[in-house]
Design an enzyme around this catalytic site. Structure first.
Site, PDB file in Angstrom:
ATOM      1  CG  ASP A  52      15.976  25.326   9.248  1.00  0.00           C
ATOM      2  OD1 ASP A  52      15.399  24.554   8.464  1.00  0.00           O
ATOM      3  OD2 ASP A  52      16.020  25.134  10.480  1.00  0.00           O
ATOM      4  CE  LYS A 103      15.207  22.253  13.043  1.00  0.00           C
ATOM      5  NZ  LYS A 103      14.717  23.408  12.307  1.00  0.00           N
TER       6      LYS A 103
HETATM    7  P1  NDP Z   1      11.679  27.752  19.003  1.00  0.00           P
HETATM    8  O1  NDP Z   1      10.958  27.036  20.089  1.00  0.00           O
HETATM    9  O2  NDP Z   1      13.170  27.732  18.974  1.00  0.00           O
HETATM   10  O3  NDP Z   1      11.225  29.330  19.059  1.00  0.00           O
HETATM   11  C1  NDP Z   1       9.864  29.672  19.201  1.00  0.00           C
HETATM   12  C2  NDP Z   1       9.708  31.182  19.030  1.00  0.00           C
HETATM   13  O4  NDP Z   1       8.310  31.488  19.104  1.00  0.00           O
HETATM   14  C3  NDP Z   1      10.371  32.000  20.147  1.00  0.00           C
HETATM   15  O5  NDP Z   1      10.783  33.241  19.643  1.00  0.00           O
HETATM   16  C4  NDP Z   1       9.210  32.166  21.139  1.00  0.00           C
HETATM   17  O6  NDP Z   1       9.357  33.288  21.986  1.00  0.00           O
HETATM   18  C5  NDP Z   1       8.063  32.404  20.189  1.00  0.00           C
HETATM   19  N1  NDP Z   1       6.768  32.105  20.789  1.00  0.00           N
HETATM   20  C6  NDP Z   1       6.278  30.896  21.127  1.00  0.00           C
HETATM   21  N2  NDP Z   1       5.031  31.015  21.657  1.00  0.00           N
HETATM   22  C7  NDP Z   1       4.760  32.364  21.659  1.00  0.00           C
HETATM   23  C8  NDP Z   1       3.634  33.127  22.084  1.00  0.00           C
HETATM   24  N3  NDP Z   1       2.556  32.542  22.620  1.00  0.00           N
HETATM   25  N4  NDP Z   1       3.680  34.472  21.929  1.00  0.00           N
HETATM   26  C9  NDP Z   1       4.765  35.061  21.382  1.00  0.00           C
HETATM   27  N5  NDP Z   1       5.866  34.394  20.962  1.00  0.00           N
HETATM   28  C10 NDP Z   1       5.866  33.052  21.103  1.00  0.00           C
HETATM   29  O7  NDP Z   1      11.068  27.218  17.646  1.00  0.00           O
HETATM   30  P2  NDP Z   1      11.664  27.340  16.154  1.00  0.00           P
HETATM   31  O8  NDP Z   1      12.459  28.593  16.074  1.00  0.00           O
HETATM   32  O9  NDP Z   1      12.273  26.073  15.776  1.00  0.00           O
HETATM   33  O10 NDP Z   1      10.312  27.480  15.314  1.00  0.00           O
HETATM   34  C11 NDP Z   1       9.620  28.727  15.235  1.00  0.00           C
HETATM   35  C12 NDP Z   1       8.576  28.650  14.136  1.00  0.00           C
HETATM   36  O11 NDP Z   1       9.227  28.450  12.881  1.00  0.00           O
HETATM   37  C13 NDP Z   1       7.608  27.466  14.303  1.00  0.00           C
HETATM   38  O12 NDP Z   1       6.315  27.893  13.999  1.00  0.00           O
HETATM   39  C14 NDP Z   1       8.099  26.452  13.288  1.00  0.00           C
HETATM   40  O13 NDP Z   1       7.037  25.634  12.807  1.00  0.00           O
HETATM   41  C15 NDP Z   1       8.617  27.372  12.183  1.00  0.00           C
HETATM   42  N6  NDP Z   1       9.631  26.725  11.336  1.00  0.00           N
HETATM   43  C16 NDP Z   1       9.331  26.560  10.015  1.00  0.00           C
HETATM   44  C17 NDP Z   1      10.235  25.975   9.165  1.00  0.00           C
HETATM   45  C18 NDP Z   1       9.867  25.807   7.719  1.00  0.00           C
HETATM   46  O14 NDP Z   1      10.621  25.126   7.010  1.00  0.00           O
HETATM   47  N7  NDP Z   1       8.796  26.414   7.259  1.00  0.00           N
HETATM   48  C19 NDP Z   1      11.558  25.489   9.643  1.00  0.00           C
HETATM   49  C20 NDP Z   1      11.778  25.725  11.060  1.00  0.00           C
HETATM   50  C21 NDP Z   1      10.831  26.306  11.858  1.00  0.00           C
HETATM   51  P3  NDP Z   1       9.993  33.143  23.465  1.00  0.00           P
HETATM   52  O15 NDP Z   1      11.482  33.251  23.296  1.00  0.00           O
HETATM   53  O16 NDP Z   1       9.403  34.276  24.212  1.00  0.00           O
HETATM   54  O17 NDP Z   1       9.576  31.799  24.011  1.00  0.00           O
END
Ligand code: NDP
Length: 303
Positions: free
Chosen positions: A126, A90
């Site tokens: 989104d 993206k």
């Molecule tokens: P990104 O990789 O950009 O962001 C991931 C986020 O999750 C960050 O804030 C990260 O924190 C946090 N994170 C990951 N692992 C952990 C952990 N073990 N403990 C705490 N925080 C954690 O991904 P996206 O923003 O694209 O996606 C995020 C979620 O949204 C996903 O689950 C995805 O499936 C969902 N999503 C759903 C959509 C829908 O249409 N339903 C559309 C888009 C996304 P940190 O910065 O510390 O790494």
């Protein structure tokens, strides 16, 4: 066409000669994506009223991050009318397309591209998807409640911008890593939203968090059944609503909401409504969202 839709590669694309109009989701990994089943169900409905859509099909492509730069011109040359982009593309696609619609510019990321003779035009659906899903799940708009948002990645950024642009009175953002949290806060301040945002770390919850907010999970925690919650939800009141962007498993968010009596909705609604908006961007016609949701939930139950 079901979830068993084949997964295509860049090599398939270079010799793509199949007749018809093509749409695709591009990601890596991509085999699990519900988008093909959801969009093909919608196209069947559209085709019943508009015969021009009878030869439109939606397929999936697995393209690794480092090959997006060659894949986009190849999709364009093959005439793909529209593309959806998912992880990890993206942000990179934002800098590769011919033009980005104004609504997507603050996000630095695009999830939907439309073919034009000069190149692809990008946008991001989104935030719209989340907004519609919240309204339909809980009966209020994003602008009406204080929001506590978990996560500061790509999805969180779309959600934060959308909530604030809809008038959300106060947005609390919590994240694991400080760097990403600060980056998101900087973006929101530049957009003029500084006075309505607050931040917190999962390790130290502020005492003055709202009592009955809209909680939104935009972290990846919840994709797996055994994932923990980033914080305890025990301090929130029973009128709290929780929108979880993840879907597909009974996770700690849904279990905690059931235990505390909160309203809970999973991320299928967001998926459906972002997809519906993409389809409208490509076809210029209203998308049959109910058909899309039924197809997505059927496929999820079969998986
Ligand atoms: P990104 O990789 O950009 O962001 C991931 C986020 O999750 C960050 O804030 C990260 O924190 C946090 N994170 C990951 N692992 C952990 C952990 N073990 N403990 C705490 N925080 C954690 O991904 P996206 O923003 O694209 O996606 C995020 C979620 O949204 C996903 O689950 C995805 O499936 C969902 N999503 C759903 C959509 C829908 O249409 N339903 C559309 C888009 C996304 P940190 O910065 O510390 O790494």
């Amino acid at each position: 066409m079901g979830v068993e839709t084949p997964t295509h590669t860049l090599e398939d694309l270079t010799r793509w000669q199949a007749p018809g109009k093509w749409l695709a989701i591009v990601g890596d990994p991509i085999a699990h994506s519900l988008s093909p089943v959801m969009h093909n169900a919608a196209l069947s409905v559209l085709a019943q009223e508009q015969p021009e859509f009878a030869d439109w099909r939606y397929v999936r492509f697995q393209i690794p991050a480092e090959r997006l730069v060659e894949a986009l011109p190849a999709f364009h040359a093959a005439g793909f009318v529209g593309l959806n982009l998912t992880l990890p593309h993206k942000v990179h696609a934002f800098s590769l397309v011919k033009e980005v619609l104004e609504e997507a510019r603050p996000l630095g990321a695009v999830n939907t591209l439309r073919w034009t003779p000069q190149g692809y035009i990008g946008t991001n659906t989104d935030g719209h998807g989340l907004s519609k899903a919240v309204e339909l799940s809980f009966g209020f708009s994003l602008g009406e409640r204080e929001v506590v948002l978990f996560g500061a990645g790509g999805a969180a950024r779309s959600i934060a911008v959308r909530a604030l642009s809809e008038g959300c009175p106060r947005l609390w953002i919590g994240n694991r890593s400080k760097d990403r949290l600060e980056e998101l806060q900087d973006v929101l301040r530049e957009l003029g939203y500084g006075s309505r945002i607050r931040s917190f770390s999962f390790a130290e919850l502020p005492a003055d968090l709202p009592a009955e907010p809209l909680l939104i999970n935009a972290t990846s925690l919840g994709l797996k059944e055994q994932d923990p919650l980033p914080v305890s939800l025990a301090g929130f009141g029973s009128g709290t609503c929780c929108y979880d962007t993840t879907y597909g498993v009974i996770n700690a968010w849904s279990r905690a909401c059931a235990a505390h009596g909160f309203s809970y909705a999973d991320g299928i609604g967001m998926l459906v409504w972002q997809g519906a908006r993409s389809l409208e961007f490509w076809t210029g016609h209203p998308a049959p969202a109910q058909t899309m949701e039924a197809a997505a939930r059927r496929a999820l139950n079969r998986a």
